[in-house]
Design an enzyme around this catalytic site. Structure first.
Site, PDB file in Angstrom:
ATOM      1  N   CYS A  36     -61.907  38.144 -41.212  1.00  0.00           N
ATOM      2  CA  CYS A  36     -63.256  38.657 -41.463  1.00  0.00           C
ATOM      3  C   CYS A  36     -63.477  39.983 -40.744  1.00  0.00           C
ATOM      4  O   CYS A  36     -64.058  40.918 -41.295  1.00  0.00           O
ATOM      5  CB  CYS A  36     -64.295  37.627 -41.026  1.00  0.00           C
ATOM      6  SG  CYS A  36     -66.008  38.166 -41.246  1.00  0.00           S
ATOM      7  N   CYS A  54     -67.837  30.766 -39.658  1.00  0.00           N
ATOM      8  CA  CYS A  54     -69.136  31.231 -40.120  1.00  0.00           C
ATOM      9  C   CYS A  54     -69.603  30.560 -41.413  1.00  0.00           C
ATOM     10  O   CYS A  54     -70.770  30.207 -41.543  1.00  0.00           O
ATOM     11  CB  CYS A  54     -69.118  32.747 -40.284  1.00  0.00           C
ATOM     12  SG  CYS A  54     -67.705  33.372 -41.197  1.00  0.00           S
TER      13      CYS A  54
END
Length: 385
Positions: free
Chosen positions: A105, A201
Site C-alpha cells: 500500500c 486497513c
C-alpha cells in the site's frame, strides 16, 4: 527572495484521521509551509461502520483540518487499491504465502497514487504521519528509522525509491510518540486521545478468517505434528500462517509436556503439494527457527543493491534487528543469521535490511531454511504415505 522564504513549500499531507498525521500537518504549518490535507479512501467493499472506520476517520480528519486552519480534500483511491494491493494480497494467500499489504500500500498508493495526485494539485512535496526520517547526502536520499524505536515504521517504507523520498517528509519521525500526544493535547486537536489503528486497513476489526473466506477457495486437509502423527483437519492452508498459535483447530488434542511445562501448538509448515498443515509444540521448537532465508522481488532505496557483507535485518515488523550476512544473487538475496536463528520466518513477508539507522531496502521472503530442513520435509511426507 530570502533563504527562509525559499524554504517554504506547498505540501500535501495525508490526513488519516489519526493523531500522527494531524500533528504532522500542524508542525508543517508552524514551519511556514502552505499545507493542504488529503484524506484517502482506499476501500469500498463491505464498507460499514461496524468494521470499517473510514466515515468516522474522514470526520476526524476534517475536524483536524478545521482546527489547524487548512483545506482538506477527500480522494477515492479504492479502484487503484483493489487492482494494485488487494488483488496481489489474494494471489499471495492463494499461493500459501502470507503477504504484508501495508508494504504494498505504501509503495503503490500512499507514495505513488497519492504522490501523483498531490503533484497535480501543484504540491512541491507530500508528508505523512509515519515514524521514519529522510536524509539527503550528496544528492542522494536515505530512509532512516524513526527516533522512537518502539514506533519506527521504516520496515513498511522500504520499497520507496529516490524519486518518492525526494518529495516526502515525515515530521513526527523526529519525535517520540508521547511528545506527539502531548502536542496534540496542547493544541486541542480532536484526535489527541484517539487510539492508534491496528491490523490490515481493509479488514479492520472484522474476523480475519471470515473475511478471507469470502474471496478464497478452501480445501480441508490433514494436520500433522513433527512426527507425522495426525492431529485433525485444517480448513484450508490459505487461512494459516507460520508461527500461528490461536485458531489452529486442534484444541481437543492433549498438549504434552515440553521442558516440564505443557506447551502450546504452533504452525510450522504448510505443505501445498500434499495440502498438509504441520504443527509443532513449544515456542522454541527448532522447526520454528531459521538460520537463513532467501528473498526475491527486491527493492533498494539507493537504486542499486548493497555490497555483500554484514548488516542487520528484520524478517517481520515486531522484531529486533538481527545481525546477518548478505549474499546477493541474480534477482535474489540470501541472508544468514550467525548469532541467533530467526523465529517463524514466513514466505510472503518482507525481509528488510539495515546499516545502522539507515534502511537499505529489501525483498519478499521466498523461503526459510534451518539446519534440519530434510527432517521437516520427511515428517510432512510420512503423514500421507
Amino acid at each position: 527572495m530570502s533563504a527562509a522564504a525559499s524554504d517554504k513549500r506547498r505540501i500535501v499531507v495525508g490526513l488519516s484521521g489519526g493523531v500522527d498525521s494531524a500533528v504532522s500537518a500542524w508542525l508543517l504549518k508552524q514551519q511556514g509551509h502552505e499545507v493542504v490535507g488529503l484524506f484517502m479512501k482506499n476501500w469500498e467493499d463491505d464498507d460499514d461502520d461496524e468494521h470499517c472506520t473510514s466515515r468516522q476517520d474522514f470526520v476526524d480528519a476534517a475536524s483536524v483540518a478545521d482546527v489547524i486552519g487548512i483545506e482538506i480534500e477527500h480522494v477515492n483511491f479504492a479502484a487503484d487499491y483493489k487492482d494494485r494491493v488487494f488483488a496481489e494480497f489474494l494471489r499471495e494467500y492463494a499461493a500459501g504465502r502470507t503477504p504484508n499489504p501495508d508494504v504494498l500500500c505504501n509503495a503503490e498508493i500512499k507514495f505513488k497514487a497519492f504522490l501523483d495526485h498531490a503533484m497535480r494539485l501543484g504540491a512541491e512535496g507530500i508528508a505523512t504521519g509515519h515514524y521514519a526520517r529522510v536524509r539527503e547526502r550528496g544528492g542522494r536520499f536515505e530512509l532512516l528509522k524513526g527516533l522512537d524505536a518502539s514506533k519506527d515504521q521504516s520496515y513498511f517504507l522500504h520499497r520507496l525509491n529516490q524519486a518518492q523520498l525526494s518529495k516526502t517528509r515525515f515530521p513526527v519521525g523526529e519525535l517520540p510518540k508521547a511528545e506527539v500526544r502531548r502536542i496534540a493535547a496542547e493544541i486541542a486537536l480532536p484526535v489527541a486521545t484517539k487510539r492508534d489503528s491496528t491490523g490490515i486497513c481493509f479488514i479492520g476489526e472484522r474476523p480475519f478468517r471470515e473475511f478471507l473466506n469470502r474471496y478464497l477457495a478452501h480445501t480441508p486437509g490433514p494436520i500433522v505434528d513433527d512426527r507425522g502423527r495426525s492431529l485433525g483437519e485444517h480448513v484450508g492452508l490459505s487461512f494459516y500462517t507460520l508461527g500461528q498459535r490461536k485458531g489452529i483447530g486442534i484444541g481437543g488434542v492433549k498438549e504434552r509436556e515440553v521442558g516440564g511445562e505443557h506447551a502450546p501448538w504452533f504452525v510450522a509448515r504448510k505443505d501445498l503439494e500434499r495440502n498438509t498443515l504441520v504443527v509443532v509444540q513449544g515456542h522454541g521448537h527448532p522447526w520454528l527457527r531459521s538460520t537463513r532465508l532467501v528473498a526475491e522481488d527486491l527493492s533498494w532505496i539507493a537504486g542499486s543493491p548493497p555490497a555483500d557483507g554484514p548488516y542487520a535485518a528484520k524478517a517481520r515488523y515486531r522484531q529486533a534487528d538481527a545481525n546477518c550476512e548478505l549474499r546477493g544473487g541474480a534477482g535474489r538475496i540470501e541472508l544468514r543469521f550467525p548469532d541467533e536463528p530467526q523465529w517463524a520466518v514466513t514466505p510472503g513477508q518482507s525481509a528488510v535490511l539495515y546499516d545502522g539507522e539507515v534502511c537499505l531496502g529489501g525483498g519478499v521472503i521466498a523461503e526459510a531454511r534451518g539446519m534440519d530442513d530434510a527432517a521437516q520435509r520427511g515428517a510432512a511426507r510420512s503423514s500421507v504415505q
